[in-house]
Design an enzyme around this catalytic site. Structure first.
Site, PDB file in Angstrom:
ATOM      1  N   ASP A  49      69.042   0.999  53.566  1.00  9.85           N
ATOM      2  CA  ASP A  49      68.560   2.258  54.143  1.00  9.85           C
ATOM      3  C   ASP A  49      68.687   3.389  53.116  1.00  9.85           C
ATOM      4  OD1 ASP A  49      71.284   2.636  54.245  1.00  9.85           O
ATOM      5  OD2 ASP A  49      71.378   3.121  56.390  1.00  9.85           O
ATOM      6  N   SER A  50      69.213   3.060  51.917  1.00  6.77           N
ATOM      7  CA  SER A  50      69.147   3.996  50.788  1.00  6.77           C
ATOM      8  C   SER A  50      67.696   4.332  50.466  1.00  6.77           C
ATOM      9  CB  SER A  50      69.847   3.408  49.556  1.00  6.77           C
ATOM     10  OG  SER A  50      69.372   2.098  49.298  1.00  6.77           O
ATOM     11  N   ASP A  88      68.810  -3.889  56.007  1.00  6.63           N
ATOM     12  CA  ASP A  88      69.809  -2.954  56.527  1.00  6.63           C
ATOM     13  C   ASP A  88      69.395  -2.468  57.914  1.00  6.63           C
ATOM     14  OD1 ASP A  88      72.186  -1.743  55.937  1.00  6.63           O
ATOM     15  OD2 ASP A  88      71.369  -0.357  54.445  1.00  6.63           O
ATOM     16  N   LYS A 118      72.403  -6.284  57.500  1.00  4.77           N
ATOM     17  CA  LYS A 118      73.663  -5.608  57.152  1.00  4.77           C
ATOM     18  C   LYS A 118      73.872  -4.474  58.137  1.00  4.77           C
ATOM     19  CE  LYS A 118      74.065  -2.673  53.478  1.00  4.77           C
ATOM     20  NZ  LYS A 118      74.482  -1.408  54.134  1.00  4.77           N
ATOM     21  N   GLU A 120      76.857  -1.171  59.126  1.00  6.22           N
ATOM     22  CA  GLU A 120      78.085  -0.454  58.765  1.00  6.22           C
ATOM     23  C   GLU A 120      79.126  -0.758  59.835  1.00  6.22           C
ATOM     24  OE1 GLU A 120      77.260   3.585  57.532  1.00  6.22           O
ATOM     25  OE2 GLU A 120      75.607   2.891  56.262  1.00  6.22           O
ATOM     26  N   GLU A 183      82.026  -0.608  49.827  1.00  4.89           N
ATOM     27  CA  GLU A 183      81.500   0.544  49.086  1.00  4.89           C
ATOM     28  C   GLU A 183      82.625   1.548  48.838  1.00  4.89           C
ATOM     29  OE1 GLU A 183      77.927   2.306  50.668  1.00  4.89           O
ATOM     30  OE2 GLU A 183      77.857   3.798  49.053  1.00  4.89           O
TER      31      GLU A 183
HETATM   32  O1  KIV Z   1      71.554   1.133  51.652  1.00  6.87           O
HETATM   33  C1  KIV Z   1      71.986   0.671  50.595  1.00  6.87           C
HETATM   34  O2  KIV Z   1      71.287   0.558  49.579  1.00  6.87           O
HETATM   35  C2  KIV Z   1      73.360   0.242  50.549  1.00  6.87           C
HETATM   36  C3  KIV Z   1      73.942   0.098  49.177  1.00  6.87           C
HETATM   37  C4  KIV Z   1      74.763   1.273  48.861  1.00  6.87           C
HETATM   38  C5  KIV Z   1      74.645  -1.160  49.005  1.00  6.87           C
HETATM   39  O3  KIV Z   1      74.004   0.072  51.539  1.00  6.87           O
END
Ligand code: KIV
Length: 264
Positions: A49-50, A88, A118, A120, A183
């Site tokens: 989600d970056s 994510d 993924k 959090e 992280e």
């Molecule tokens: O969203 C993302 O790219 C991440 C990285 C910081 C691993 O969670």
């Protein structure tokens, strides 16, 4: 077909921990970049989600939607031939409870070539991880700095104590998570977590002792400001600027297009 070009699977990814060979992951958000990083031999690609920050220009990851994540994961999925593809779960796509989480995580597996999601992870998300795994959806649990909680944390910082993070990671492993992303976890703590867990740890800004490392692709390529934990292996920003400056110059000077670029 040589084993180097066999598709990575979740069990193979997990078994890399036992071999001691470091696991390598990067982020990608589109077909072209995903083709290149896949061909470069990474073990896993995260559609993070970056994307909200490095592609969309937001100052946090919070605005990213499920629709956008599905769109980017579809593009990346078309390119990937070898790496494990992890998508994510964006903010508010799993916080409402297990039904919402299963529906949204399931969409990645149904509509894209993602093999895992993924999220959090804190104690509040354990039930969600358990439910996703029970539904057949592999989960990578993200600990330490959790950007989706930025306003609660008051900035990009880790607030859980060391011992709590170890317990959180062990609990996520028991809930069925196949990997732990760490992280900005202090290096010594990341080493302890790596030693305690059966599942692999993938670090970002968490020192050298994790089972693997992940970086945001834009940081590796030198696009934009490079955070302290990352390393730019290329100054792509400069190369792009210079190539486009040359194009501008050649068009204005009448050098491009030349006869070899024209059709009669
Ligand atoms: O969203 C993302 O790219 C991440 C990285 C910081 C691993 O969670």
């Amino acid at each position: 077909m040589s084993s180097a070009f066999q598709m990575m699977t979740v069990p193979k990814f997990v078994s890399l921990k036992k071999t001691g060979r470091k696991i390598v992951m990067v982020t990608a958000y589109d077909y072209t970049m995903a083709s290149l990083v896949d061909a470069a031999g990474v073990d896993g690609i995260l559609v993070g989600d970056s994307v909200g920050m490095v592609v969309q220009g937001h100052s946090t990851t919070l605005p990213v939607t499920m629709r956008q994540m599905l769109y980017h994961t579809e593009m990346v999925g078309r390119a990937v031939q070898r790496a494990l593809l992890v998508a994510d779960l964006p903010f508010l796509s799993y916080q409402l409870g297990t039904r919402q989480a299963i529906r949204n995580a399931g969409l990645f597996l149904k509509r894209t070539r993602a093999q895992a999601v993924k999220l959090e992870q804190g104690p509040a998300q354990l039930e969600i991880t358990r439910a996703l795994v029970a539904a057949g959806i592999p989960v990578m649990a993200h600990f330490g700095l959790r950007p989706q909680s930025i306003h609660q944390l008051g900035g990009y910082r880790v607030t859980r104590e060391g011992e709590q993070i170890i317990q959180d990671a062990l609990a996520a492993q028991e809930a069925g998570a196949f990997a732990a992303l760490l992280e900005y976890v202090p290096a010594d703590l990341a080493r302890r977590i790596t030693e305690e867990l059966r599942i692999p740890t993938i670090g970002i800004g968490s020192g050298p002792h994790c089972d693997g490392q992940i970086l945001v692709l834009h940081d590796i390529l030198g696009l934009g400001r490079i955070p302290r934990h990352a390393k730019a292996y290329l100054n792509l920003a400069e190369l792009v600027r210079s190539a486009v400056e040359q194009f501008c110059q050649e068009v204005r000077d009448g050098v491009f297009p030349g006869p070899e670029h024209s059709f009669s």
